[in-house]
Design a protein around this motif. Structure first.
Motif, PDB file in Angstrom:
ATOM      1  N   TYR A   4       1.694   2.758  -5.784  1.00 41.79           N
ATOM      2  CA  TYR A   4       1.023   1.533  -5.374  1.00 41.79           C
ATOM      3  C   TYR A   4       0.668   0.622  -6.532  1.00 41.79           C
ATOM      4  CZ  TYR A   4      -2.588  -1.599  -4.009  1.00 41.79           C
ATOM      5  OH  TYR A   4      -3.306  -2.727  -3.816  1.00 41.79           O
ATOM      6  N   PHE A   5       0.224   1.153  -7.669  1.00 40.94           N
ATOM      7  CA  PHE A   5      -0.300   0.310  -8.721  1.00 40.94           C
ATOM      8  C   PHE A   5       0.720  -0.707  -9.217  1.00 40.94           C
ATOM      9  CE2 PHE A   5      -3.347   3.892  -9.501  1.00 40.94           C
ATOM     10  CZ  PHE A   5      -4.454   3.185  -9.074  1.00 40.94           C
ATOM     11  N   ILE A   6       1.993  -0.393  -9.105  1.00 39.42           N
ATOM     12  CA  ILE A   6       2.996  -1.370  -9.501  1.00 39.42           C
ATOM     13  C   ILE A   6       3.944  -1.650  -8.347  1.00 39.42           C
ATOM     14  CG2 ILE A   6       2.970  -1.235 -11.998  1.00 39.42           C
ATOM     15  CD1 ILE A   6       4.837   1.003 -11.961  1.00 39.42           C
ATOM     16  N   LEU A 314      -3.501   9.328 -10.206  1.00 37.62           N
ATOM     17  CA  LEU A 314      -3.568   8.333  -9.152  1.00 37.62           C
ATOM     18  C   LEU A 314      -4.653   8.610  -8.127  1.00 37.62           C
ATOM     19  CD1 LEU A 314       0.258   7.825  -8.648  1.00 37.62           C
ATOM     20  CD2 LEU A 314      -1.316   6.494 -10.044  1.00 37.62           C
ATOM     21  N   SER A 315      -5.245   9.774  -8.194  1.00 41.11           N
ATOM     22  CA  SER A 315      -6.293  10.115  -7.232  1.00 41.11           C
ATOM     23  C   SER A 315      -7.690   9.956  -7.813  1.00 41.11           C
ATOM     24  CB  SER A 315      -6.127  11.559  -6.751  1.00 41.11           C
ATOM     25  OG  SER A 315      -6.486  12.478  -7.775  1.00 41.11           O
ATOM     26  N   GLY A 316      -7.792   9.875  -9.133  1.00 38.15           N
ATOM     27  CA  GLY A 316      -9.104   9.783  -9.766  1.00 38.15           C
ATOM     28  C   GLY A 316      -9.895  11.063  -9.719  1.00 38.15           C
ATOM     29  N   ALA A 381      -8.378   5.384  -2.429  1.00 47.80           N
ATOM     30  CA  ALA A 381      -8.819   4.229  -3.204  1.00 47.80           C
ATOM     31  C   ALA A 381      -7.687   3.225  -3.412  1.00 47.80           C
ATOM     32  CB  ALA A 381      -9.362   4.684  -4.559  1.00 47.80           C
ATOM     33  N   ASN A 382      -6.444   3.662  -3.223  1.00 47.16           N
ATOM     34  CA  ASN A 382      -5.296   2.784  -3.402  1.00 47.16           C
ATOM     35  C   ASN A 382      -4.917   2.019  -2.140  1.00 47.16           C
ATOM     36  OD1 ASN A 382      -4.985   3.935  -6.012  1.00 47.16           O
ATOM     37  ND2 ASN A 382      -3.853   5.658  -5.126  1.00 47.16           N
ATOM     38  N   ILE A 383      -5.534   2.339  -1.010  1.00 43.91           N
ATOM     39  CA  ILE A 383      -5.141   1.739   0.266  1.00 43.91           C
ATOM     40  C   ILE A 383      -5.771   0.358   0.408  1.00 43.91           C
ATOM     41  CG2 ILE A 383      -5.224   2.003   2.778  1.00 43.91           C
ATOM     42  CD1 ILE A 383      -5.370   5.058   2.315  1.00 43.91           C
ATOM     43  N   GLN A 384      -4.961  -0.626   0.778  1.00 43.37           N
ATOM     44  CA  GLN A 384      -5.421  -2.010   0.910  1.00 43.37           C
ATOM     45  C   GLN A 384      -5.659  -2.444   2.356  1.00 43.37           C
ATOM     46  OE1 GLN A 384      -5.836  -4.069  -2.091  1.00 43.37           O
ATOM     47  NE2 GLN A 384      -5.840  -1.910  -2.697  1.00 43.37           N
ATOM     48  N   ASP A 402       0.889   0.364   1.794  1.00 38.84           N
ATOM     49  CA  ASP A 402       0.001   1.440   2.253  1.00 38.84           C
ATOM     50  C   ASP A 402       0.776   2.599   2.872  1.00 38.84           C
ATOM     51  OD1 ASP A 402      -2.259   0.119   1.426  1.00 38.84           O
ATOM     52  OD2 ASP A 402      -2.765  -0.661   3.411  1.00 38.84           O
ATOM     53  N   MET A 403       2.094   2.396   3.082  1.00 41.84           N
ATOM     54  CA  MET A 403       2.915   3.482   3.627  1.00 41.84           C
ATOM     55  C   MET A 403       2.809   4.736   2.762  1.00 41.84           C
ATOM     56  SD  MET A 403       6.783   2.298   2.595  1.00 41.84           S
ATOM     57  CE  MET A 403       6.610   0.599   3.116  1.00 41.84           C
ATOM     58  N   TYR A 404       2.473   4.589   1.496  1.00 40.54           N
ATOM     59  CA  TYR A 404       2.349   5.743   0.605  1.00 40.54           C
ATOM     60  C   TYR A 404       1.079   6.542   0.941  1.00 40.54           C
ATOM     61  CZ  TYR A 404       6.066   3.766  -2.268  1.00 40.54           C
ATOM     62  OH  TYR A 404       7.269   3.282  -2.711  1.00 40.54           O
ATOM     63  N   TYR A 405      -0.057   6.027   0.535  1.00 45.82           N
ATOM     64  CA  TYR A 405      -1.263   6.863   0.599  1.00 45.82           C
ATOM     65  C   TYR A 405      -2.028   6.730   1.894  1.00 45.82           C
ATOM     66  CZ  TYR A 405       0.104   8.342  -3.903  1.00 45.82           C
ATOM     67  OH  TYR A 405       0.838   8.905  -4.909  1.00 45.82           O
ATOM     68  N   LYS A 406      -1.840   5.663   2.635  1.00 49.24           N
ATOM     69  CA  LYS A 406      -2.338   5.681   4.005  1.00 49.24           C
ATOM     70  C   LYS A 406      -1.485   6.638   4.822  1.00 49.24           C
ATOM     71  CE  LYS A 406      -3.651   2.705   7.891  1.00 49.24           C
ATOM     72  NZ  LYS A 406      -3.697   1.310   8.404  1.00 49.24           N
ATOM     73  N   GLY A 407      -0.168   6.576   4.586  1.00 46.79           N
ATOM     74  CA  GLY A 407       0.718   7.532   5.258  1.00 46.79           C
ATOM     75  C   GLY A 407       0.330   8.967   4.973  1.00 46.79           C
ATOM     76  N   ALA A 408       0.043   9.266   3.706  1.00 46.06           N
ATOM     77  CA  ALA A 408      -0.344  10.629   3.330  1.00 46.06           C
ATOM     78  C   ALA A 408      -1.634  11.038   4.018  1.00 46.06           C
ATOM     79  CB  ALA A 408      -0.496  10.723   1.812  1.00 46.06           C
TER      80      ALA A 408
END
Length: 537
Positions: A4-6, A314-316, A381-384, A402-408
């Motif tokens: 997500y960050f890039i 990426l999770s902090g 924290a990465n979800i928009q 958001d398909m990445y970490y919302k998906g997860a």
């Protein structure tokens, strides 16, 4: 694929923007046109010569296909500025017309249903140069630290037709493929599948690779460099798997240490997802001059031989530094992207949601359930929640990053609802078994999970995939009771939630209507493994 960050550059390059102002080219690229639907891919032989000094490629692709119904026009895709010079069938030259990147071939031979025919498409040109691979893809023409050419392709979303002529739509995967790449003799090409042979003529070498399994277009790659090779045998669920590594000489010792995570990845993912899907083609990690990509059986790597995502967690939570993001994430795509492939990029979450989720399953296998849960919850924290995860269909557009970490986190929440980790594991393994080497829709995945879990998850998926709303659980505590309801939910959304009342586990069953239960509560905690918001009112 990436993170997500890039993602901003990635989304722009893939056209993942709001569904408006679509063009004729969007439809030709993103839909199953009449000139595509009447024939089924069977085999490619891509034969290409790469000239790093001139940034020029030339060659041909043989396309073998099965006729499904009679037709006279066939669509092949090749993006400008690449040019097709000649197309032949049975030795006869064919005419074609072009609409920018789509080329319509006028066939002379009668196309008889059930028969197999071949086309030979000759082409050449200076392919689009990647601006910021893999997000803004094409050919990466780089040099290594010693001045040797270091060349690689990446083209998800943009399309494989950016550098070779093919049927550039994900719904139809070729059954098998041969890739022949000619390079200067002091360089090596690494592509997909198994290396059959190497021919040397004059100052050039041609590397012949064969892919025995179906492969999606963007998974096909060319990687050219001054490589050295090492490898190992992995004893897996389906027998002995060839595992090979191709790296630059100066990174050999670092690679021998870092790539020890590859068999760890295979153990974890074969446990959770089932056998590696491409035993016949082997598994490779190949160093490239960009971050990395999930090219089938030829996963590319550029994470600087360190854990995390370019050294970041990426999770902090600290758990993201326990593994090399590119090795684990990109290899996870061998199951979700390469084995199970979306028919339409609108459903790209099937690739990225499940593979982002695979990161925490790797942690689960090697570090335990608490570690994996902390990681996936940390990635929220990465979800928009800027746009729905699912994009518009038929125009080569994906949904939100958001398909990445919302998906997860959607999948992590589903695991909680089952309360049975073995059943959940069998669902994941079942997906890879029952959709083995297939292209799928979101609807198929949703229906399968609902059926195998015995739960009607239609409202659940509608909520999380098709809206940007996060379910909010409002509650009141007074006089020995708890009163609660959901807001910001779709119709019929009634997901139960686990809570801890004075340290004891309880379940609430909220809907959009207020419910009241007798419950003496000194301390109330909501289980963070459920992707919801809570608000005391």
């Amino acid at each position: 694929m990436k993170h997500y960050f890039i993602l901003a550059t990635c989304l722009l390059s893939m056209g993942m923007v709001s569904a408006q102002n679509f063009t004729r080219q969007d439809t030709l690229r993103g839909s199953i046109t009449p000139e595509r639907e009447w024939w089924d891919l069977n085999y490619y032989h891509l034969n290409v010569k790469v000239d790093p000094a001139e940034k020029f490629i030339s060659g041909h692709n043989i396309v073998r296909y099965k006729v499904l119904e009679s037709a006279k026009v066939l669509q092949i895709d090749l993006q400008e500025p690449m040019q097709i010079s000649t197309i032949t069938q049975d030795g006869k030259k064919l005419k074609f017309t072009s609409e920018e990147n789509a080329h319509f071939i006028q066939l002379k031979k009668k196309q008889v249903p059930g028969e197999f025919n071949e086309l030979k498409i000759e082409y050449s040109g200076h392919p689009r140069e990647a601006v910021r691979a893999p997000w803004d893809g094409g050919f990466s023409w780089k040099q290594d630290a010693n001045g040797h050419p270091f060349v690689a392709t990446s083209c998800q979303g943009l399309g494989a037709s950016v550098w070779w002529p093919n049927k550039d739509h994900m719904y139809d995967e070729v059954d098998s493929m041969r890739i022949s790449v000619t390079v200067p003799k002091d360089l090596m090409d690494v592509s997909n599948g198994k290396l059959e042979k190497v021919d040397e003529v004059g100052n050039q070498k041609t590397y012949h690779w064969f892919v025995a399994n179906p492969i999606n277009n963007y998974g096909v790659n060319v990687n050219i460099g001054n490589y050295v090779h090492f490898g190992e045998k992995y004893e897996g669920e389906n027998g002995t798997l060839d595992v090979d590594y191709y790296v630059l000489p100066e990174n050999l010792e670092k690679a021998k240490i870092q790539f020890a995570q590859a068999p760890m990845m295979l153990r974890a993912f074969e446990h959770w997802f089932g056998p590696y899907p491409f035993y016949e083609d082997g598994f490779k990690l190949v160093e490239v001059p960009y971050l990395g990509m999930e090219h089938q059986s030829s996963v590319t790597y550029g994470n600087q031989y360190g854990n995390g995502y370019l050294g970041r967690d990426l999770s902090g939570t600290g758990w993201g530094l326990k593994f090399d993001f590119i090795i684990i994430h990109e290899a996870g795509h061998e199951w979700f992207a390469n084995n199970i492939t979306y028919k339409d990029i609108a459903d790209m979450w099937v690739h990225e949601g499940f593979t982002a989720y695979s990161e925490n399953l790797y942690l689960d296998y090697h570090f335990g359930k608490k570690a994996s849960a902390a990681y996936v919850v940390g990635t929220r924290a990465n979800i928009q929640n800027d746009r729905p995860i699912i994009g518009p269909y038929g125009v080569n557009r994906g949904g939100s990053g958001d398909m990445y970490y919302k998906g997860a986190n959607i999948l992590h929440t589903l695991r909680q609802l089952l309360e049975d980790d073995e059943q959940w594991r069998q669902v994941l393994r079942g997906l890879n078994k029952d959709f083995y080497h297939q292209t799928v829709t979101t609807g198929q995945i949703e229906d399968y999970i609902s059926k195998k879990t015995g739960k009607d998850l239609s409202a659940f998926f509608n909520q999380y995939l098709r809206t940007t709303m996060i379910p909010k659980l409002e509650y009141q505590l007074e006089d020995g009771t708890i009163k609660y309801r959901y807001v910001d939910v779709v119709e019929d959304f009634d997901m139960p939630v686990r809570v801890f009342v004075d340290g004891n586990e309880k379940w609430l069953f909220p809907s959009s209507e207020w419910k009241t239960e007798a419950m003496d509560i000194t301390e109330l905690k909501f289980d963070k493994n459920f992707y919801i918001e809570t608000q005391k009112v």
